[in-house]
Motif scaffolding. Structure first.
Motif, PDB file in Angstrom:
ATOM      1  N   ASN A 103      34.232  -7.957   9.276  1.00  0.00           N
ATOM      2  CA  ASN A 103      33.910  -8.874   8.186  1.00  0.00           C
ATOM      3  C   ASN A 103      33.112 -10.071   8.688  1.00  0.00           C
ATOM      4  N   ARG A 105      31.555 -13.765   6.554  1.00  0.00           N
ATOM      5  CA  ARG A 105      31.380 -14.403   5.242  1.00  0.00           C
ATOM      6  C   ARG A 105      29.921 -14.646   4.889  1.00  0.00           C
ATOM      7  N   THR A 132      32.359  -5.851   5.578  1.00  0.00           N
ATOM      8  CA  THR A 132      32.598  -6.607   4.357  1.00  0.00           C
ATOM      9  C   THR A 132      32.043  -8.017   4.510  1.00  0.00           C
ATOM     10  N   CYS A 133      31.981  -8.728   3.388  1.00  0.00           N
ATOM     11  CA  CYS A 133      31.410 -10.073   3.372  1.00  0.00           C
ATOM     12  C   CYS A 133      32.299 -10.970   2.507  1.00  0.00           C
ATOM     13  N   TYR A 134      33.431 -11.385   3.078  1.00  0.00           N
ATOM     14  CA  TYR A 134      34.399 -12.201   2.360  1.00  0.00           C
ATOM     15  C   TYR A 134      34.718 -13.474   3.142  1.00  0.00           C
ATOM     16  N   ASP A 135      35.268 -14.448   2.439  1.00  0.00           N
ATOM     17  CA  ASP A 135      35.840 -15.621   3.080  1.00  0.00           C
ATOM     18  C   ASP A 135      37.191 -15.210   3.654  1.00  0.00           C
ATOM     19  N   TRP A 139      42.032 -13.920   3.119  1.00  0.00           N
ATOM     20  CA  TRP A 139      42.278 -12.487   3.307  1.00  0.00           C
ATOM     21  C   TRP A 139      43.763 -12.134   3.135  1.00  0.00           C
ATOM     22  N   HIS A 142      45.377 -11.182  -0.217  1.00  0.00           N
ATOM     23  CA  HIS A 142      45.056  -9.918  -0.884  1.00  0.00           C
ATOM     24  C   HIS A 142      45.557  -8.693  -0.122  1.00  0.00           C
TER      25      HIS A 142
END
Length: 268
Positions: A103, A105, A132-135, A139, A142
């Motif tokens: 990952n 962000r 993935t590209c998340y903050d 994490w 979720h």
């Protein structure tokens, strides 16, 4: 030199003096040699074991990425993976026999990560890897206790870049490490929620600042001490910190800097 350039130069000198004063207060007499080492070019080494093409990175990064305990079939998260060097080291170590989520962000950095994986990882490994590209600081909200092992190579002051780059120096101030430490702890707390009981988190930075290194671990201890253990490890070229170990370039043949601390979430 025009007035605008003169003003910019004065600002650069002022920031550099503030930087030197800040780190002199931490490292005392050692800072002179440490600064000299930070200003030198850090030669990247070739890493190609089990890969389809070689990748160049600091040898310290290879040594640290190999610290995370892994076994075949593990579900692994690389929380802040770009540009991808440590990702490759972990996959290489296990010959691709892990399920890895890599990952970042930043969309631009995630695109670079995708390209690094495509150009270095054997095709037969690809189905076990997703990017993935998340903050990552959210994490753990979720995906709770999903991962067997997590690498958190946290965004940091990266003093080696600051001291050599006008762009990075212009972004630095004495308050920046404090802001980063807050972000780093949020990422670590998120990783703690996302890792399984009995699982491992490897926290690392390329900062020489204790505020961003062992003091982030210290904060986790204050809040969750009964829930995890700090795991001792051997690390070539490193020196001990209050928690974890650090490779500093003035004493490590110009490798690093790189800090690492390994924790294991208790089963109960």
């Amino acid at each position: 030199m025009g007035k605008k350039q003169e003003k910019a130069e004065k600002e650069r000198i002022k920031r550099l003096e503030a930087f030197d004063n800040y780190y002199s207060a931490i490292y005392k007499d050692r800072y002179i040699k440490l600064k000299e080492a930070l200003l030198k070019d850090n030669e990247a080494v070739s890493f190609s074991q089990n890969l389809i093409s070689e990748y160049f990175l600091d040898r310290a990064s290879i040594l640290v990425a190999q610290l995370l305990p892994l076994k075949e079939g593990d579900n692994v998260l690389d929380m802040c993976a770009a540009p991808g060097g440590k990702t490759l080291v972990m996959l290489s170590k296990m010959n691709g026999n892990i399920y890895l989520t890599a990952n970042d962000r930043s969309r631009d950095r995630k695109q670079r990560l995708d390209e690094v994986i495509r150009s270095h990882i054997p095709e037969q490994w690809q189905e076990r890897i997703k990017t993935t590209c998340y903050d990552a600081s959210t994490w753990g909200l979720h995906e709770k206790e999903v991962y067997d092992a997590i690498l958190l190579d946290a965004p940091c002051s990266s003093e080696r870049h600051v001291i050599k780059s006008e762009k990075h120096l212009a972004m630095w101030s004495p308050s920046r490490p404090k802001r980063l430490a807050i972000e780093q702890y949020a990422l670590l707390a998120s990783a703690f929620d996302a890792v399984k009981k009995g699982g491992y988190i490897l926290y690392s930075t390329c900062s020489i600042n204790p505020e961003e290194d062992e003091k982030v671990i210290e904060k986790l201890i204050k809040r969750k001490e009964s829930l995890f253990d700090i795991i001792n490890f051997d690390l070539e070229f490193s020196e001990e910190r209050a928690y974890g170990r650090i490779i500093l370039p003035d004493s490590a043949n110009n490798l690093g800097p790189l800090y690492a601390c390994l924790i294991r979430k208790k089963d109960e």
